[in-house]
Design a protein around this motif. Structure first.
Motif, PDB file in Angstrom:
ATOM      1  N   THR A   1       0.849  -1.196   0.000  1.00  0.00           N
ATOM      2  CA  THR A   1       0.000   0.000   0.000  1.00  0.00           C
ATOM      3  C   THR A   1       0.884   1.245   0.000  1.00  0.00           C
ATOM      4  O   THR A   1       2.102   1.161   0.051  1.00  0.00           O
ATOM      5  CB  THR A   1      -0.900   0.045   1.244  1.00  0.00           C
ATOM      6  N   ARG A   2       0.223   2.384  -0.050  1.00  0.00           N
ATOM      7  CA  ARG A   2       1.009   3.626  -0.091  1.00  0.00           C
ATOM      8  C   ARG A   2       1.807   3.841   1.186  1.00  0.00           C
ATOM      9  O   ARG A   2       2.790   4.586   1.205  1.00  0.00           O
ATOM     10  CB  ARG A   2       0.080   4.812  -0.325  1.00  0.00           C
ATOM     11  N   GLY A   3       1.401   3.203   2.249  1.00  0.00           N
ATOM     12  CA  GLY A   3       2.144   3.321   3.503  1.00  0.00           C
ATOM     13  C   GLY A   3       3.601   2.963   3.335  1.00  0.00           C
ATOM     14  O   GLY A   3       4.494   3.675   3.790  1.00  0.00           O
ATOM     15  N   ALA A   4       3.840   1.845   2.687  1.00  0.00           N
ATOM     16  CA  ALA A   4       5.222   1.399   2.473  1.00  0.00           C
ATOM     17  C   ALA A   4       5.990   2.429   1.658  1.00  0.00           C
ATOM     18  O   ALA A   4       7.153   2.741   1.948  1.00  0.00           O
ATOM     19  CB  ALA A   4       5.210   0.050   1.762  1.00  0.00           C
ATOM     20  N   LEU A   5       5.325   2.948   0.657  1.00  0.00           N
ATOM     21  CA  LEU A   5       5.974   3.924  -0.232  1.00  0.00           C
ATOM     22  C   LEU A   5       6.481   5.131   0.549  1.00  0.00           C
ATOM     23  O   LEU A   5       7.662   5.474   0.476  1.00  0.00           O
ATOM     24  CB  LEU A   5       4.945   4.378  -1.266  1.00  0.00           C
ATOM     25  N   TYR A   6       5.572   5.742   1.272  1.00  0.00           N
ATOM     26  CA  TYR A   6       5.927   6.991   1.932  1.00  0.00           C
ATOM     27  C   TYR A   6       6.856   6.751   3.116  1.00  0.00           C
ATOM     28  O   TYR A   6       7.577   7.646   3.527  1.00  0.00           O
ATOM     29  CB  TYR A   6       4.660   7.739   2.354  1.00  0.00           C
ATOM     30  N   HIS A   7       6.853   5.542   3.610  1.00  0.00           N
ATOM     31  CA  HIS A   7       7.812   5.211   4.666  1.00  0.00           C
ATOM     32  C   HIS A   7       9.225   5.157   4.101  1.00  0.00           C
ATOM     33  O   HIS A   7      10.158   5.703   4.682  1.00  0.00           O
ATOM     34  CB  HIS A   7       7.442   3.878   5.301  1.00  0.00           C
ATOM     35  N   HIS A   8       9.393   4.530   2.958  1.00  0.00           N
ATOM     36  CA  HIS A   8      10.741   4.304   2.436  1.00  0.00           C
ATOM     37  C   HIS A   8      11.260   5.471   1.589  1.00  0.00           C
ATOM     38  O   HIS A   8      12.450   5.759   1.605  1.00  0.00           O
ATOM     39  CB  HIS A   8      10.758   3.030   1.572  1.00  0.00           C
ATOM     40  N   PHE A   9      10.373   6.119   0.857  1.00  0.00           N
ATOM     41  CA  PHE A   9      10.856   7.097  -0.129  1.00  0.00           C
ATOM     42  C   PHE A   9      10.362   8.516   0.130  1.00  0.00           C
ATOM     43  O   PHE A   9      10.699   9.424  -0.603  1.00  0.00           O
ATOM     44  CB  PHE A   9      10.458   6.662  -1.539  1.00  0.00           C
ATOM     45  N   GLY A  10       9.573   8.702   1.158  1.00  0.00           N
ATOM     46  CA  GLY A  10       9.163  10.057   1.505  1.00  0.00           C
ATOM     47  C   GLY A  10       7.991  10.557   0.693  1.00  0.00           C
ATOM     48  O   GLY A  10       6.951  10.899   1.241  1.00  0.00           O
ATOM     49  N   ASP A  11       8.156  10.590  -0.613  1.00  0.00           N
ATOM     50  CA  ASP A  11       7.059  11.016  -1.471  1.00  0.00           C
ATOM     51  C   ASP A  11       7.274  10.461  -2.872  1.00  0.00           C
ATOM     52  O   ASP A  11       8.207   9.693  -3.110  1.00  0.00           O
ATOM     53  CB  ASP A  11       6.929  12.544  -1.489  1.00  0.00           C
ATOM     54  N   LYS A  12       6.405  10.866  -3.771  1.00  0.00           N
ATOM     55  CA  LYS A  12       6.453  10.331  -5.127  1.00  0.00           C
ATOM     56  C   LYS A  12       7.778  10.683  -5.810  1.00  0.00           C
ATOM     57  O   LYS A  12       8.358   9.857  -6.510  1.00  0.00           O
ATOM     58  CB  LYS A  12       5.273  10.909  -5.922  1.00  0.00           C
ATOM     59  N   LYS A  13       8.245  11.888  -5.599  1.00  0.00           N
ATOM     60  CA  LYS A  13       9.506  12.297  -6.193  1.00  0.00           C
ATOM     61  C   LYS A  13      10.665  11.452  -5.665  1.00  0.00           C
ATOM     62  O   LYS A  13      11.596  11.132  -6.403  1.00  0.00           O
ATOM     63  CB  LYS A  13       9.762  13.780  -5.909  1.00  0.00           C
ATOM     64  N   GLY A  14      10.589  11.106  -4.376  1.00  0.00           N
ATOM     65  CA  GLY A  14      11.643  10.281  -3.801  1.00  0.00           C
ATOM     66  C   GLY A  14      11.764   8.941  -4.506  1.00  0.00           C
ATOM     67  O   GLY A  14      12.871   8.424  -4.709  1.00  0.00           O
ATOM     68  N   LEU A  15      10.623   8.395  -4.856  1.00  0.00           N
ATOM     69  CA  LEU A  15      10.648   7.121  -5.591  1.00  0.00           C
ATOM     70  C   LEU A  15      11.281   7.313  -6.962  1.00  0.00           C
ATOM     71  O   LEU A  15      12.078   6.476  -7.414  1.00  0.00           O
ATOM     72  CB  LEU A  15       9.219   6.590  -5.731  1.00  0.00           C
ATOM     73  N   LEU A  16      10.944   8.403  -7.604  1.00  0.00           N
ATOM     74  CA  LEU A  16      11.548   8.694  -8.910  1.00  0.00           C
ATOM     75  C   LEU A  16      13.065   8.817  -8.787  1.00  0.00           C
ATOM     76  O   LEU A  16      13.812   8.307  -9.625  1.00  0.00           O
ATOM     77  CB  LEU A  16      10.957   9.984  -9.479  1.00  0.00           C
ATOM     78  N   VAL A  17      13.515   9.475  -7.747  1.00  0.00           N
ATOM     79  CA  VAL A  17      14.960   9.614  -7.528  1.00  0.00           C
ATOM     80  C   VAL A  17      15.608   8.234  -7.399  1.00  0.00           C
ATOM     81  O   VAL A  17      16.664   7.978  -7.982  1.00  0.00           O
ATOM     82  CB  VAL A  17      15.236  10.459  -6.275  1.00  0.00           C
ATOM     83  N   ALA A  18      14.972   7.364  -6.654  1.00  0.00           N
ATOM     84  CA  ALA A  18      15.525   6.021  -6.465  1.00  0.00           C
ATOM     85  C   ALA A  18      15.611   5.284  -7.806  1.00  0.00           C
ATOM     86  O   ALA A  18      16.619   4.631  -8.098  1.00  0.00           O
ATOM     87  CB  ALA A  18      14.666   5.242  -5.483  1.00  0.00           C
TER      88      ALA A  18
END
Lengths: 196, 196
Positions: free
Chosen positions: A44-61
């Motif tokens: 779920t989005r919980g995991a996302l925002y826990h690990h990457f902070g926000d949508k941009k953080g995921l893009l950076v990764a």
DNA sequence: AGTAATTACATACGCACCGTATGTCAATTC
DNA sequence: GAATTGACATACGGTGCGTATGTAATTACT
């Protein structure tokens, strides 16, 4: 069924990045829903925002991962060449070929700069471009090319290669276009060579 | 207070495009709210969707306007030169200088391609790039430059100039960087000249 | 070993924003 | 001057992001 915590973390991060890479590379960054993306990874989005902070953080990764792959490939290509100059030309050609990948085009060349700004300012990236700058510096020091600013040359070359790649990738007949583009590109590159 | 209908239309379209141009050029396309934008123009979203269909339609209108201005300016510059080759070089330099404008950078070089795709596929744009292609075609026909594909050269040059411009614009000392970039750029351009 | 503290996630919520459907009033048309 | 077109405003639903809160499992402490 006991799993160490560190392994779980790596797994979820890997799953999310893989899903994001597929989604960003096909439908694009803005069109990708974080709900759908995390669901497709079984989270779920919980995991996302826990690990990457926000949508941009995921893009950076995602970008960091792709850039590392590109850099490794280009290093390998240029190391294989005989002399430094052909090594550099091969490196540029390799960059063009890499940029033919729709995923790289979309993520690294379009959405990435649009969301994160000038790639040269990215903390992670520019690895593969910085390597080009280093090659140019050495070529200028050894007198192979005319004495110009290496960073300037690297920027111009990066821009030209990127446009060439986009052109080839969107062309109906990539093969023929590719030959045209590389011919013209080599001609321009030769303009940098020291005049005898 | 009687106003003809056609005039009203032009006025509202102008107001919306102007507001959009300012907003897109500063905060960016994705960060611009259509509610705020239309309100700043003294209107509501109703007017927007009536005239432009959707948010992308407004962006297209803005891009069309800017591209026309850029094209006019570049035409004027190249017409002023003595011979075709310096005319072309001046045209390229003019393009770089235009690309120093943050508004043009943001709208034409970053958000535009990200939202609408490859600029070469835009129905409206490429006016200013198509003109460069034409110049190159003539230069190749008259034997001034080596016989290469004009479109290939135009693409490479456009990419190089764009990157050069972004570099200059983001640099702490644009003046010094600008000189470096233009030097390197002219060197590369000379690579296209017919060998004697 | 048993309790306390961390942490990796899920769930629930508010909010902003886009696009559309509907309404209204002025300007044309006949 | 009645009818119609059309330029906008208003109202609504849906979607998606980010955050605040909850929970269960692992680690740390004694």
């Amino acid at each position: 069924m006991r799993k160490p915590r560190s392994q779980m973390i790596v797994e979820t991060r890997t799953k999310l990045i893989a899903a994001a890479r597929a989604a960003f590379g096909t439908v694009g960054y803005a069109q990708t829903s974080m709900d759908d993306l995390t669901a497709s990874a079984g989270l779920t989005r919980g995991a996302l925002y826990h690990h990457f902070g926000d949508k941009k953080g995921l893009l950076v990764a995602v970008i960091t991962e792709i850039d590392a792959e590109m850099n490794a490939h280009m290093q390998a290509v240029s190391a294989k060449a005989g002399d430094p100059w052909t090594g550099f030309r091969d490196e540029c050609t390799a960059y063009i070929e890499l940029a033919l990948d729709p995923e790289i085009q979309r993520i690294m060349l379009r959405d990435g700069p649009a969301v994160l700004g000038d790639p040269w300012d990215w903390p992670t990236l520019s690895e593969c471009i910085r390597s080009m700058t280093e090659s140019l510096t050495k070529l200028a020091e050894t007198g192979v090319i005319a004495p110009i600013d290496p960073e300037a040359a690297a920027r111009l070359i990066a821009g030209a290669t990127q446009y060439a790649a986009q052109w080839i990738a969107n062309a109906p007949e990539p093969e023929a276009i590719s030959r045209k583009a590389i011919d013209a590109f080599n001609l321009m590159l030769d303009g940098l060579l020291a005049r005898s």
